[in-house]
Design a protein around this motif. Structure first.
Motif, PDB file in Angstrom:
ATOM      1  N   ASN A  99     -10.365  28.109 -36.645  1.00  0.00           N
ATOM      2  CA  ASN A  99      -9.030  27.685 -37.050  1.00  0.00           C
ATOM      3  C   ASN A  99      -8.168  28.852 -37.514  1.00  0.00           C
ATOM      4  O   ASN A  99      -6.951  28.856 -37.293  1.00  0.00           O
ATOM      5  CB  ASN A  99      -9.121  26.625 -38.152  1.00  0.00           C
ATOM      6  CG  ASN A  99      -9.472  25.244 -37.611  1.00  0.00           C
ATOM      7  OD1 ASN A  99      -9.663  25.081 -36.402  1.00  0.00           O
ATOM      8  ND2 ASN A  99      -9.566  24.269 -38.486  1.00  0.00           N
ATOM      9  N   ARG A 100      -8.777  29.831 -38.162  1.00  0.00           N
ATOM     10  CA  ARG A 100      -8.004  31.021 -38.554  1.00  0.00           C
ATOM     11  C   ARG A 100      -7.466  31.745 -37.320  1.00  0.00           C
ATOM     12  O   ARG A 100      -6.308  32.173 -37.295  1.00  0.00           O
ATOM     13  CB  ARG A 100      -8.878  31.963 -39.380  1.00  0.00           C
ATOM     14  CG  ARG A 100      -9.225  31.453 -40.766  1.00  0.00           C
ATOM     15  CD  ARG A 100      -9.967  32.508 -41.591  1.00  0.00           C
ATOM     16  NE  ARG A 100     -10.473  31.916 -42.818  1.00  0.00           N
ATOM     17  CZ  ARG A 100     -11.706  31.461 -42.992  1.00  0.00           C
ATOM     18  NH1 ARG A 100     -12.586  31.545 -41.993  1.00  0.00           N
ATOM     19  NH2 ARG A 100     -12.081  30.915 -44.130  1.00  0.00           N
ATOM     20  N   ARG A 101      -8.323  31.890 -36.318  1.00  0.00           N
ATOM     21  CA  ARG A 101      -7.873  32.557 -35.085  1.00  0.00           C
ATOM     22  C   ARG A 101      -6.793  31.727 -34.386  1.00  0.00           C
ATOM     23  O   ARG A 101      -5.813  32.273 -33.863  1.00  0.00           O
ATOM     24  CB  ARG A 101      -9.063  32.792 -34.158  1.00  0.00           C
ATOM     25  CG  ARG A 101     -10.006  33.902 -34.636  1.00  0.00           C
ATOM     26  CD  ARG A 101     -11.061  34.231 -33.584  1.00  0.00           C
ATOM     27  NE  ARG A 101     -12.034  33.154 -33.455  1.00  0.00           N
ATOM     28  CZ  ARG A 101     -13.167  33.094 -34.163  1.00  0.00           C
ATOM     29  NH1 ARG A 101     -13.448  34.042 -35.053  1.00  0.00           N
ATOM     30  NH2 ARG A 101     -14.022  32.102 -33.991  1.00  0.00           N
ATOM     31  N   LEU A 102      -6.989  30.410 -34.380  1.00  0.00           N
ATOM     32  CA  LEU A 102      -6.005  29.537 -33.752  1.00  0.00           C
ATOM     33  C   LEU A 102      -4.651  29.670 -34.449  1.00  0.00           C
ATOM     34  O   LEU A 102      -3.604  29.825 -33.785  1.00  0.00           O
ATOM     35  CB  LEU A 102      -6.484  28.082 -33.818  1.00  0.00           C
ATOM     36  CG  LEU A 102      -5.479  27.017 -33.357  1.00  0.00           C
ATOM     37  CD1 LEU A 102      -5.174  27.164 -31.870  1.00  0.00           C
ATOM     38  CD2 LEU A 102      -6.013  25.614 -33.669  1.00  0.00           C
ATOM     39  N   LEU A 103      -4.640  29.609 -35.777  1.00  0.00           N
ATOM     40  CA  LEU A 103      -3.389  29.699 -36.514  1.00  0.00           C
ATOM     41  C   LEU A 103      -2.703  31.036 -36.262  1.00  0.00           C
ATOM     42  O   LEU A 103      -1.480  31.086 -36.053  1.00  0.00           O
ATOM     43  CB  LEU A 103      -3.639  29.496 -38.010  1.00  0.00           C
ATOM     44  CG  LEU A 103      -2.397  29.600 -38.903  1.00  0.00           C
ATOM     45  CD1 LEU A 103      -1.393  28.511 -38.564  1.00  0.00           C
ATOM     46  CD2 LEU A 103      -2.783  29.539 -40.384  1.00  0.00           C
ATOM     47  N   ALA A 104      -3.470  32.112 -36.272  1.00  0.00           N
ATOM     48  CA  ALA A 104      -2.879  33.434 -36.035  1.00  0.00           C
ATOM     49  C   ALA A 104      -2.206  33.485 -34.669  1.00  0.00           C
ATOM     50  O   ALA A 104      -1.092  34.007 -34.525  1.00  0.00           O
ATOM     51  CB  ALA A 104      -3.952  34.511 -36.148  1.00  0.00           C
ATOM     52  N   GLY A 105      -2.859  32.932 -33.657  1.00  0.00           N
ATOM     53  CA  GLY A 105      -2.288  32.931 -32.312  1.00  0.00           C
ATOM     54  C   GLY A 105      -1.052  32.070 -32.208  1.00  0.00           C
ATOM     55  O   GLY A 105      -0.052  32.466 -31.593  1.00  0.00           O
ATOM     56  N   LEU A 106      -1.087  30.893 -32.807  1.00  0.00           N
ATOM     57  CA  LEU A 106       0.060  29.993 -32.742  1.00  0.00           C
ATOM     58  C   LEU A 106       1.277  30.574 -33.453  1.00  0.00           C
ATOM     59  O   LEU A 106       2.411  30.482 -32.958  1.00  0.00           O
ATOM     60  CB  LEU A 106      -0.301  28.645 -33.365  1.00  0.00           C
ATOM     61  CG  LEU A 106      -1.320  27.789 -32.601  1.00  0.00           C
ATOM     62  CD1 LEU A 106      -1.774  26.612 -33.460  1.00  0.00           C
ATOM     63  CD2 LEU A 106      -0.726  27.291 -31.284  1.00  0.00           C
ATOM     64  N   LEU A 107       1.045  31.181 -34.617  1.00  0.00           N
ATOM     65  CA  LEU A 107       2.163  31.790 -35.342  1.00  0.00           C
ATOM     66  C   LEU A 107       2.741  32.968 -34.571  1.00  0.00           C
ATOM     67  O   LEU A 107       3.969  33.150 -34.516  1.00  0.00           O
ATOM     68  CB  LEU A 107       1.712  32.229 -36.738  1.00  0.00           C
ATOM     69  CG  LEU A 107       1.375  31.110 -37.718  1.00  0.00           C
ATOM     70  CD1 LEU A 107       0.838  31.690 -39.021  1.00  0.00           C
ATOM     71  CD2 LEU A 107       2.588  30.230 -38.004  1.00  0.00           C
TER      72      LEU A 107
END
Length: 392
Positions: free
Chosen positions: A304-312
């Motif tokens: 989820n941390r990686r996902l959030l970083a990519g989405l932002l």
């Protein structure tokens, strides 16, 4: 200390287990504070099913009618074994522990042991908002030593604040958040040793809130404050609450360093009546048998941390985000968006996403929000989409 690394998860990711319609049937604060069209990514509750050993322990208690008052040292023994296996810390002595209702009420009781009305309590903002609320209600004097620009402890600022806190010969305490909430910073052994040295130099007593200790990413070492040189005079509050989503099953442990044992012995006996017996059973089961579930959760949080970083990066690149070393919280710097001091209000009103306002975390919180990552990838994806739309 020799730490046993996280193992490859043997259980499925609990963050992917529950659909949004089922989550909306929950009646806790997270799901009842806002209207149903709002995505709640604020208060520290996780969108997960409970670990099976916890469910079994609570179910067995219900079937037995085992709902009386807590007794014994099973919780402390389970925490000591977990600390030894997880953090390589053999110094958690069961005889230097006490059951308390929860971490924040335990903090209050520890501060009462080492300070009096009007004495100073040092905090390092931006930090967990109840630190301000509980300390203020105790008639203690709050002193701030803000984190540095790197979101780590500023030892120079801490020393100056310690000096001011004890001026006139008054007692003082430092309420340490470790790992740090909201930034997710994990303090190093060197930093904590320096804190202990400053505390000894100025006669400041350290009370450590270590509730997020089980939630540290792979490759980063959590260091218990009581384990560092000079930490023998400290007091710590620990719990399985955050790691296994047990906030509604109240229980925590106060732990004293060897030189603080006499302080803990002065804890009023009636404090031990506050924890839930069922909570103690649940926390004990989590620590003893719930590590496979915890490892699956930690792997899901990494995703989820990686996902959030990519989405932002794709949709809101002006937001500053540094994936945290611990907790399931994300500290987002929204100052470049040109929003008011509380961007969370904009995301709520325009995007229907509930986040924690950074202003509640004290100095350094203006222009920030805290986002709860302990949910499904689908919810995070939808939340960022809504936040981006709110800025369109």
């Amino acid at each position: 200390m020799t730490r046993i690394p996280h193992v490859t998860p043997a259980e499925p990711n609990p963050l992917r287990a529950l659909a949004l319609d089922r989550l909306r049937r929950r009646t806790s604060m997270k799901w009842r504070t806002y209207p149903q069209d709002v995505l709640p990514l604020w208060v520290a509750e996780m969108d997960v099913p409970l670990a099976e050993p916890v469910v079994r322990a609570v179910t067995d208690a219900m079937e037995l009618g085992d709902t009386g008052y807590p007794a014994g040292t099973a919780y402390a023994e389970a925490l000591a074994a977990f600390a030894a296996a997880r953090w390589g810390w053999e110094g958690l002595a069961v005889e230097r522990t006490a059951i308390v209702p929860d971490v924040m009420l335990g903090v209050v009781e520890m501060l009462r042991l080492v300070t009096g009305p009007g004495d100073a309590v040092v905090v390092t903002p931006p930090v967990y908002p109840p630190f301000f609320q509980f300390v203020g209600h105790m008639d203690r004097r709050l002193c701030e030593a803000p984190l540095g620009p790197d979101l780590r402890l500023d030892l120079g600022a801490l020393e100056e604040t310690f000096r001011r806190a004890v001026a006139g010969g008054r007692p003082a305490a430092y309420l340490l958040c470790s790992p740090h909430n909201p930034t997710g910073t994990v303090h190093t052994a060197g930093e904590l040793t320096a804190v202990a040295a400053l505390a000894e130099r100025y006669g400041v007593r350290v009370v450590a809130d270590e509730i997020h200790a089980p939630l540290v990413v792979e490759g980063v070492d959590f260091v218990p404050y009581l384990s560092v040189p000079g930490g023998e005079n400290g007091l710590s509050l620990m719990s399985a609450s955050k790691g296994w989503n047990l906030a509604g099953l109240k229980a925590a442990l106060a732990v004293a360093g060897p030189a603080a044992a006499a302080d803990l012995a002065r804890l009023p006996e009636e404090v031990s009546h506050g924890p839930s017996h069922v909570g103690v059973l649940a926390h004990t089961a989590a620590l003893r048998e719930g590590t496979a579930w915890l490892d699956a959760l930690l792997a899901g949080l990494d995703d989820n941390r990686r996902l959030l970083a990519g989405l932002l990066a794709e949709q809101l690149p002006a937001i500053g985000y540094r994936p945290s070393e611990a907790t399931y919280l994300a500290w987002l710097d929204c100052r470049a968006l040109g929003l008011p001091d509380d961007p969370g209000q904009v995301f709520l009103e325009r995007g229907r996403v509930a986040l924690n306002s950074g202003t509640d975390f004290g100095t350094g919180g203006t222009g920030h929000v805290r986002l709860n990552l302990a949910t499904s990838p689908e919810v995070i994806t939808e939340a960022v989409r809504r936040m981006a739309k709110a800025m369109a």
